[in-house]
Design an enzyme around this catalytic site. Structure first.
Site, PDB file in Angstrom:
ATOM      1  N   ARG A 110       0.834  -1.207   0.000  1.00 17.63           N
ATOM      2  CA  ARG A 110       0.000   0.000   0.000  1.00 17.63           C
ATOM      3  C   ARG A 110       0.867   1.256   0.000  1.00 17.63           C
ATOM      4  O   ARG A 110       0.546   2.236  -0.669  1.00 17.63           O
ATOM      5  CB  ARG A 110      -0.924  -0.044   1.220  1.00 17.63           C
ATOM      6  CG  ARG A 110      -1.962   1.047   1.246  1.00 17.63           C
ATOM      7  CD  ARG A 110      -3.008   0.767   2.295  1.00 17.63           C
ATOM      8  NE  ARG A 110      -2.466   0.897   3.641  1.00 17.63           N
ATOM      9  CZ  ARG A 110      -3.129   0.546   4.759  1.00 17.63           C
ATOM     10  NH1 ARG A 110      -4.353   0.025   4.661  1.00 17.63           N
ATOM     11  NH2 ARG A 110      -2.594   0.703   5.936  1.00 17.63           N
ATOM     12  N   LYS A 212      -2.872   6.528   1.810  1.00 18.96           N
ATOM     13  CA  LYS A 212      -2.741   7.121   3.139  1.00 18.96           C
ATOM     14  C   LYS A 212      -1.921   8.412   3.060  1.00 18.96           C
ATOM     15  O   LYS A 212      -0.880   8.561   3.714  1.00 18.96           O
ATOM     16  CB  LYS A 212      -2.108   6.104   4.098  1.00 18.96           C
ATOM     17  CG  LYS A 212      -3.144   5.438   5.005  1.00 18.96           C
ATOM     18  CD  LYS A 212      -2.547   4.366   5.869  1.00 18.96           C
ATOM     19  CE  LYS A 212      -3.066   4.404   7.289  1.00 18.96           C
ATOM     20  NZ  LYS A 212      -4.504   4.092   7.424  1.00 18.96           N
TER      21      LYS A 212
HETATM   22  C1  LIG Z   1      -5.575   3.388   7.781  1.00 17.87           C
HETATM   23  C2  LIG Z   1      -6.974   3.638   7.400  1.00 17.87           C
HETATM   24  C3  LIG Z   1      -7.961   2.638   7.440  1.00 17.87           C
HETATM   25  C4  LIG Z   1      -7.730   1.269   8.026  1.00 17.87           C
HETATM   26  O1  LIG Z   1      -6.705   0.564   7.405  1.00 17.87           O
HETATM   27  P1  LIG Z   1      -5.984  -0.639   8.156  1.00 17.87           P
HETATM   28  O2  LIG Z   1      -4.955  -1.082   7.203  1.00 17.87           O
HETATM   29  O3  LIG Z   1      -7.008  -1.666   8.413  1.00 17.87           O
HETATM   30  O4  LIG Z   1      -5.437  -0.084   9.424  1.00 17.87           O
HETATM   31  C5  LIG Z   1      -9.233   2.936   6.961  1.00 17.87           C
HETATM   32  N1  LIG Z   1      -9.528   4.162   6.491  1.00 17.87           N
HETATM   33  C6  LIG Z   1      -8.609   5.159   6.460  1.00 17.87           C
HETATM   34  C7  LIG Z   1      -8.994   6.479   5.904  1.00 17.87           C
HETATM   35  C8  LIG Z   1      -7.315   4.932   6.915  1.00 17.87           C
HETATM   36  O5  LIG Z   1      -6.422   5.908   6.892  1.00 17.87           O
END
Ligand SMILES: *Cc1c(COP(=O)(O)O)cnc(C)c1O
Length: 366
Positions: A110, A212
């Site tokens: 990711r 992210k």
């Molecule tokens: C990090 C995040 C998640 C959850 O992702 P995980 O990999 O399960 O921790 C969901 N939505 C947003 C906007 C995020 O930043």
């Protein structure tokens, strides 16, 4: 800087922390850490990883150093234009005595996809995993005992080089730090109360909602605070085009269950592809549930039997109540939903190796 590239624009400097952190307090009071007082907040630890890369070149080997403040150019890409992303995962003490990570390869992948979207050099998987393992290993005294919380691992990739015009920075930094965190819900899962926002959106088609990107988060802070002031835990974001389909809950992915069918919003680029989301989908399928990724109409969710949201921090959080305009719906009499509870127990027991890891999701850190 042993093994690292002496970067012009960013170097770490030892800076005395002004606030007496938990670390100082602990050092003064001896090696005993009061694990029961940990909350889901930042605690400074011992060591961090840092590596550099010039635009158009390869990442140089990174190095471990003491946790310290950074020195950065006022013209750095990240603080002017938000060119940066973060990752988040947990390291935990497992039932077999080892320290384990959960699907870190997925965070590595990711981060590479996010870096490409933001014009940054992707960090190779091997380098990403080595950095995480080293950082966890050199901070292993901060991993809480099993069941008392986790060591939250926070990788960052950002444009650290100076640039005045809006363009990718000439140099990048990859950094990993960690912080021990207590259980998200002390005293077990408690159902949350959420409000659907008709006013704010988190992401739009073609934007950066699917990665992210650090810039995605500040715009959600005020809406979230407003909801909290009125007694809600978080807000539910609807899609920015039809204002009708559920996207996410704050920074967590959404699920609902109706007649034993589990639905979650499909990934259309505006939703962050959570590692917990994909794990919950796989687990639910393996338990015989029908799991559908689709557009989840808010009205469908309001008529569901149960709703929950998922993410690394809370793992699975049951939704007790949703408010949308004049409608208020309570699920399972305000109690924790049975599907959320079942999936929470199964997922956390795999994460802590209390049950066999049939999916090969855990990775040991020596
Ligand atoms: C990090 C995040 C998640 C959850 O992702 P995980 O990999 O399960 O921790 C969901 N939505 C947003 C906007 C995020 O930043």
């Amino acid at each position: 800087m042993p093994g690292g590239l002496p970067a012009q624009s960013l170097k770490a400097e030892a800076a005395p922390s002004e606030v007496k952190g938990v670390r100082e307090v602990l050092e003064e009071s001896g090696p005993e850490i009061d694990w029961d007082s940990l909350t889901f907040s930042f605690t400074e630890t011992d060591r961090m990883y840092i590596a550099y890369c010039k635009q158009g070149e390869e990442w140089q080997p990174g190095s471990m150093q003491d946790f310290q403040n950074l020195s950065i150019s006022p013209a750095a890409g990240v603080i002017n234009y938000g060119q940066g992303l973060f990752e988040g995962m947990k390291a935990q003490h497992a039932a077999d005595g080892s320290i384990v990570l959960f699907r870190p390869q997925d965070n590595a992948r990711r981060s590479r996809e996010g870096a490409r979207r933001l014009g940054m050099p992707p960090v190779p998987e091997k380098m990403f995993l080595d950095a995480i393992k080293k950082t966890v290993s050199e901070n292993s005294r901060w991993v809480p005992p099993m069941g008392k919380g986790a060591l939250y691992v926070r990788p960052l990739i950002f444009g650290s080089g100076a640039i005045l015009g809006v363009a990718p920075a000439p140099e990048y930094t990859f950094l990993v730090y960690v912080s021990p965190v207590g259980p998200y819900f002390k005293g077990g899962i408690t159902p949350t109360s959420l409000r659907v926002s008709d006013e704010f959106h988190r992401a739009a088609p073609g934007g950066s909602g699917g990665v992210k990107a650090i810039g995605n988060y500040a715009p959600g802070m005020v809406p979230s605070q407003m909801a909290k002031k009125e007694g809600y835990s978080e807000i539910i974001y609807l899609d920015a085009v039809n204002h009708r389909y559920i996207e996410e809950v704050g920074a967590a992915n959404f699920f609902c269950v109706k007649d034993r069918v589990i639905s979650t919003p499909e990934l259309t680029g505006t939703i962050l592809p959570g590692v917990t989301r994909s794990s919950v989908m796989e687990l639910a399928k393996s338990k015989g549930y029908e799991v559908i990724e689709e557009k989840v109409d808010v009205d469908y969710a309001l008529e569901a039997d149960e709703c929950f949201c998922v993410g690394t921090a809370a793992v699975i959080s049951s939704i007790g109540r949703i408010e949308h305009g004049t409608k208020v719906v309570e699920y399972c009499g305000g109690d924790v939903g049975p599907v959320a509870l079942e999936l929470y127990e199964t997922l956390t027991s795999i994460q802590q190796r209390r049950s066999p890891d049939e999916f090969g999701w855990t990775m040991s850190v020596e």
